[in-house]
Structures are given as structure tokens and as C-alpha cells.
Write an enzyme that holds these catalytic residues in place. Structure first.
Site, PDB file in Angstrom:
ATOM      1  N   GLU A 211       0.861  -1.184   0.000  1.00  0.00           N
ATOM      2  CA  GLU A 211       0.000   0.000   0.000  1.00  0.00           C
ATOM      3  C   GLU A 211       0.898   1.235   0.000  1.00  0.00           C
ATOM      4  O   GLU A 211       1.807   1.333   0.818  1.00  0.00           O
ATOM      5  CB  GLU A 211      -0.827   0.076   1.290  1.00  0.00           C
TER       6      GLU A 211
ATOM      7  N   ASP B 219      -4.951   8.507  11.319  1.00  0.00           N
ATOM      8  CA  ASP B 219      -3.565   8.089  11.519  1.00  0.00           C
ATOM      9  C   ASP B 219      -2.952   8.604  12.806  1.00  0.00           C
ATOM     10  O   ASP B 219      -3.225   9.721  13.244  1.00  0.00           O
ATOM     11  CB  ASP B 219      -2.713   8.545  10.328  1.00  0.00           C
TER      12      ASP B 219
ATOM     13  N   TYR C 225     -10.547  -4.752   4.939  1.00  0.00           N
ATOM     14  CA  TYR C 225      -9.554  -4.265   5.900  1.00  0.00           C
ATOM     15  C   TYR C 225     -10.202  -4.284   7.278  1.00  0.00           C
ATOM     16  O   TYR C 225     -11.098  -3.496   7.556  1.00  0.00           O
ATOM     17  CB  TYR C 225      -9.173  -2.840   5.509  1.00  0.00           C
TER      18      TYR C 225
END
Lengths: 259, 396
Positions: free
Chosen positions: A49, A60, A174
Site C-alpha cells: 500500500e 492516523d 480491511y
């Protein structure tokens, strides 16, 4: 067949699980990123990725935030990342995906983005702030060019919601291992393992777990519950710290647990 | 105009919606459902209205500013949100949201703040409800607004300086969202403006609508008719939506939202999102956003920290798109001038944010007739800005 599907089919045949690695594109430079992906492939990574840096990465943690800001300061943008992908197209065999937030994709133009992905060999795209409800337009645009939109599930996703998401899922799913942002090292809670088990029964699409995974011990613990694991912050930290040479050994050791 | 806004998907036309990580989808869903139930409960309404009147000092007055009226050449009323407890309209929303959080069984409050007004209001409501409160504030803003940092601490809140990105409001929101993603089970995130993923823009609008509801009642009593214009500053847009929304269906009442022009909307130093931005997604909502051609969020500037934000509430984007409201800008100089003007002629020191609304009116007074009834939302008082203005003017 999309490159991701082919890769998971190949691994399944071999009885292996996928090691998916994340790097922030363009850090420390576009040339280095190409080099890192090539060497990661050699070290055993199955899928890569590449993060297109975004100014406001709310999903994040500190490591990928830092990497994103550095990459932006170096002048990395969406076109430059496609430039990296164009080079990878002729230099690696493993599938590579792009990961970024919705605004850069939307602003680029959904169809234009999808077309560019197809032209540069990008197999899929991961957009953490694009939930299923808002994804139709992006999904349709990407589908036209055979690009997978990777969907997310979490241990907190209700089954009914997961059913809707899994009906549209492609490439892989995911599974976020814990409630939080990327890069927090944590023991694998039972809730996560249970969720993995539950969701895998509901779909034929491979399920890969990510967030906070960095050690062979963690990988060993979830190996039987997943089709793949995703490792990001731990590797990106090494790049930020200038320890790129340590990546290959790390990747090799992680992959060992998945063979 | 009969349709309910937002719709079931949290959309205002094409704007709004939920652009959030999957982890936040269940808590956002929970918030939407519980808000729908709790906010309709009689006991909630009663307690909220009690708090607004007895604790926060509402209704705030609608004051006919005669000296300002002469200066502007029309009948100017000021909606005196500067008189609300803690010095700005922010308390309307934090009391509502913290009360909601308490009834949802949450134990901890988080909030973001720019200038510190929302942070102080959140800390205040948290103290009242004995909730643990944690406020994220950009490092740069902590430095600019030291007094408010101390106020929040005094109220028992923890203030966490945010060191990422531009170290201002936008980054404080990022960090608060990251906290919420990790702690949603026991934590409620009190967003301070009509931004963020659905249902936040709706919740904040509803709690701030008390401004417009009171105004309507007051102006009908004083003027025996509806006003011609409503003018309010727009950062994220909570005081303006709060004033506008109850007049939404009164199509003859014109809405004017004043954005921060900074050093000029044709420079790269402003926060005029609706005037200069492009459609996109920031902080979970689809709206106008100040961004570059690759969709990276742009740094903003305004003399007022409360307007210094590259996004805007989705309902404002909808008002712009449908022509229901007009969006204009006042630059730093206009704001500073009216900061002085209002102090000198009315004895009211306005917040720099609110001074933008007054500044635009004065500059554009030719547009208004003598008989026009114009209501300006004075969203907050200016005590917090006195030191900052003094230092700017000493530097000149």
C-alpha cells in the site's frame, strides 16, 4: 482478474497468508520509494500500500502523520505518486494499492483518478474516511477501470452493517484491529479475534487485519484468523528514522509467520 | 423549501453526510438515534431551558443600537450573545451537548478549541455536570490565548496542546477526532461549530437556534414586523446558523454571512471558505473547503482565531448554493476598525469575530435604507481580544 484477487488465490493455493506492507509514497524520495517497494517484494511482501500524503490524516497516529507532513513538505502530490506507480508497473510483480483520504481523490476527479490508477497499474484504493454509505460514486468510477475499493470493518461493526458492506466488498476487507488510530502497538484483544472469525464466515472476500501490528508474535497469534496482515507505522517509523536497511529483515521475519 | 433539513442521510442538498472512519460509524449512529429520542423528551427540554435561563442568563437582549444605527444609516439591532454566560454564544451548544452526553451515560467530554471560547464553554458545562473534560488546542493558539488556557484549567479541564500540522483549530479538531475514535465508548465529543459528520451540524444548529428564536420573538415585539436583514460572522458558522435557521422559511428576511477576509480574499491569507473555497471533504462533512488543486487543506489566516478555519458548515454551503444566504467578507482592517467603533460609540467591546459582521455593515451601509431593520449577531464579547489587538496596534 484484479491483481489482488490473483495474489490471494495464489497464496491460498500455497497455504500462505498475505503480508501487506504500507509505505508513505515519496518518503524519503520518489526514487527511494520505488527502491523500497522492489526490495520489500524481494523480502517477502505480498502486497504494497502506498500512502498519498494528506494534510489532515484523522485516522492516523503520530508516525504516519509525521511521514505525511514530511512528504508534503518534499512536494509530493497525487501526480507524483502516480509517477511512482508508473515506474513500479514495470519493475514489480506484486500488486500495489493507494491509500489516502477522500478529499484528494474527490478533488482529482473520481473518474480521472480511476483512469490514472488503471494506467499506472494500481490494483486498488483504500480511503479510510469514505464509509460505505458515501462510497457509491467512487466505487462505480473505480469499477469501470477494474480497480478495487477496499472496505473497512471493525470489531464494533454490527453484523447487519457488515452484511451491507460485504455485499459490495472487493479485493480484500480491511479489518481494523482496535478502536483508535494507526500505529498504537497493542495486544490482540479477544474481541478482535472473534470479529475476524465472524466476518470471515460471512464472505468469500479475503479479510486482512491491520492497525498496530508490528511483531512476529502478534502475527503468529492472528495467523489462523486472517487471510492477511497489514503492517504500516512500524515500517514507516524506520524510514523516518533513516533505518531503511532494517526493513528487509523485518519484512522477512513477519512473512515467515505467514508462510 | 418545505423539506426537512438535513435529510435522513444527514444531507443538506448535496452537502453534509458522514465521511468518517468505519470505527466512528457506530458511535455516530448511536449519537443520531439517542439525540433524536433524548432531545424530544420533555424532561430534557425542561432542564435545557432551565439551564439556558438560570445558568447562562438567557434570553440575551435584542438591543437597538441607536448610535450604530446613525453610523450605518439603518435601524440596527444587536443580538447580544456577548451577554451570555462565559461571554459568547458557545455556551448554548455546550450546555445542550453535555446535558445530552450525561443522559447518554457518557463519563468524559472532549472538545477542540481555537480562540478558547468553545473550550471554556465546554469546560464550564463539564464542571457543572461533574464530567471529566479534555480540550485540544493548537500550540499556536495556546500561546495566543493564554488567559483562556488558564480559565479552562481553573474549571478543572485538561488542556492538551496540539503540535501537529499548523498547530491551530483545524489540527485541534483532527486530534479531538483521533481521541474520539479511540475512546467513544465512554466519551462524547462536543464539537463547537456546525461542522463535522452528521449528526453534528444538526445538533449544534438546533442548540444554537435559541438565538434566532429569541430574536424573532423580540423583533416582532419591538418592530411589529420581521427584520429585513440578518447579519452574522461565519467561521464554522454556528452563531450565524443559530440566528438564520428560525427565519429560514421567512423568505423576505435576507441572510448575510460575513467571512474573514484576512489580508484580502485575493491574497492567500484569509479564511473566506464560501467565497474562495471548492467543494470537498474536511472533518467528516462535504462542504466548501479551502484547498489546493490536489485537495490538500490550505493554511488560513484571520485576525480572529474563531474564524480562522478552512472549512464551513454544510448547511451554509447549501444556503449559498440555493441563494438563501449571501456570503461576503470583511478583512482584518474592517474588523479592527469596528472593534474600536463599537467600543467608542456604543460602549460595547465586541469579539473580533463579531466585529467582522459590524465591519461589513459599516462598509456597505449604502446598501441599506433608513427604514431597514437590520439585526447583527454580536456573537461574543471582546475582552479576550483586548491584549491581542493592543499588541497588533503597538506593532504598527
Amino acid at each position: 482478474m484484479n491483481g489482488i484477487d490473483a495474489k490471494f488465490a495464489e497464496l491460498k493455493k500455497k497455504g500462505e497468508k498475505a503480508l501487506i506492507v504500507y509505505f508513505t509514497a515519496g518518503l524519503p524520495s520518489p526514487e527511494k520509494t520505488v527502491d523500497i517497494v522492489k526490495k520489500a517484494e524481494k523480502a517477502g511482501a505480498d502486497i504494497v500500500e502506498l500512502g498519498i500524503p494528506f494534510s489532515d490524516p484523522i485516522a492516523d497516529g503520530p508516525v504516519i502523520q509525521e511521514a505525511s507532513f514530511r512528504a508534503l513538505e518534499l512536494g509530493i502530490n497525487t501526480d507524483k505518486v502516480f509517477g511512482i506507480c508508473a515506474v513500479l508497473k514495470n519493475s514489480v510483480a506484486i500488486p500495489y494499492l493507494l491509500m489516502t483520504y477522500y478529499n484528494p481523490v474527490y478533488r482529482y476527479g473520481l473518474l480521472k483518478f480511476a483512469k490514472k490508477c488503471a494506467g499506472t497499474g494500481v490494483a486498488g484504493i483504500i480511503i479510510p474516511d469514505l464509509p460505505w454509505e458515501e462510497s457509491e460514486e467512487a466505487r462505480e468510477s473505480l469499477k469501470k477501470y477494474g480497480i478495487a475499493l477496499i472496505d473497512f470493518l471493525t470489531p464494533f461493526t454490527p453484523v447487519k452493517r457488515a452484511e451491507k458492506i460485504l455485499k459490495d466488498a472487493g479485493g480484500f476487507v480491511y479489518l481494523v484491529t482496535y478502536a483508535g488510530v494507526t500505529g498504537r502497538q497493542a495486544a490482540m484483544p479477544d474481541k478482535t479475534l472473534k470479529a475476524l472469525k465472524k466476518f470471515r464466515k460471512m464472505t468469500d472476500v479475503p479479510v486482512s487485519a491491520g492497525f498496530g501490528i508490528s511483531t512476529p508474535e502478534q502475527v503468529k497469534k492472528i495467523r489462523s484468523s486472517v487471510d492477511g496482515v497489514i503492517v504500516g507505522s512500524f515500517l514507516v517509523k524506520k524510514i523516518i528514522d533513516g533505518k531503511i536497511e532494517e526493513l528487509w529483515e523485518t519484512i522477512k521475519n513477519l512473512k515467515k509467520e505467514l508462510e | 423549501m418545505g423539506k426537512k433539513l438535513p435529510d435522513k442521510q444527514g444531507k443538506y442538498g448535496e452537502f453534509g453526510g458522514i465521511f468518517a472512519p468505519e470505527t466512528l460509524m457506530p458511535p455516530l449512529d448511536e449519537l443520531e438515534k439517542k439525540y433524536g429520542v433524548i432531545s424530544r423528551q420533555k424532561s430534557f427540554k425542561k432542564e435545557f431551558s432551565y439551564l439556558l435561563s438560570e445558568y447562562a442568563g438567557r434570553p440575551t437582549s435584542l438591543y437597538l443600537a441607536e448610535n450604530l444605527s446613525r453610523a450605518a444609516g439603518c435601524r440596527v439591532y444587536l443580538k447580544r450573545e456577548d451577554l451570555a454566560f462565559t461571554g459568547a454564544h458557545k455556551i448554548n451548544n455546550t450546555l445542550g451537548q453535555v446535558l445530552l452526553a450525561a443522559r447518554m451515560g457518557k463519563k468524559r467530554i472532549i472538545a477542540e478549541t481555537g480562540a478558547g471560547q468553545h473550550g471554556v464553554a465546554a469546560a464550564t458545562a463539564s464542571a457543572l455536570f461533574k464530567m471529566k473534560c479534555c480540550v485540544y488546542m493548537g500550540e499556536v493558539d495556546c500561546e495566543r490565548q493564554k488567559l483562556n488556557v488558564y480559565r479552562m484549567k481553573l474549571l478543572g479541564s485538561e488542556v492538551i496542546p496540539v503540535k501537529s500540522g499548523s498547530k491551530t483549530l483545524k489540527d485541534a479538531i483532527n486530534e479531538a477526532m483521533r481521541d474520539w475514535i479511540a475512546n467513544f465508548e465512554d466519551t462524547h465529543y462536543v464539537i463547537g461549530s456546525v461542522v463535522g459528520p452528521h449528526p453534528y451540524p444538526e445538533i449544534v444548529r438546533d442548540f444554537q437556534s435559541v438565538i434566532g428564536r429569541e430574536t424573532k420573538r423580540q423583533v416582532l415585539q419591538k418592530e411589529k414586523r420581521l427584520p429585513d436583514y440578518l447579519i452574522a460572522c461565519v467561521g464554522g458558522g454556528s452563531n450565524s446558523i443559530g440566528l438564520f435557521y428560525p427565519f429560514y422559511k421567512d423568505s423576505k428576511v435576507r441572510f448575510i454571512g460575513v467571512e474573514a477576509g484576512g489580508e484580502g480574499v485575493n491574497t492567500d491569507k484569509h479564511s473566506a471558505t464560501l467565497i474562495k473555497g471548492k467543494k470537498g471533504v474536511l472533518h467528516g462533512t462535504f462542504s466548501y473547503v479551502l484547498q489546493d488543486k490536489y485537495g490538500q487543506i490550505m493554511p488560513t489566516h484571520s485576525v480572529s482565531a474563531g474564524l480562522d478555519y478552512p472549512g464551513v458548515g454544510p448547511e451554509h454551503s447549501f444556503y449559498k448554493e440555493t441563494g438563501r444566504a449571501e456570503y461576503v467578507s470583511a478583512d482584518d482592517r474592517d474588523a479592527l476598525q469596528s472593534f474600536h467603533l463599537l467600543s467608542e460609540i456604543e460602549g460595547i467591546i465586541p469579539a473580533l469575530e463579531s466585529a467582522h459582521a459590524v465591519g461589513w455593515l459599516i462598509k456597505n451601509k449604502k446598501r441599506f435604507k433608513k427604514t431597514d431593520v437590520v439585526i447583527v449577531c454580536l456573537s461574543g464579547r471582546g475582552d479576550k481580544d483586548v491584549a491581542e489587538v493592543a499588541s497588533i496596534e503597538n506593532a504598527l
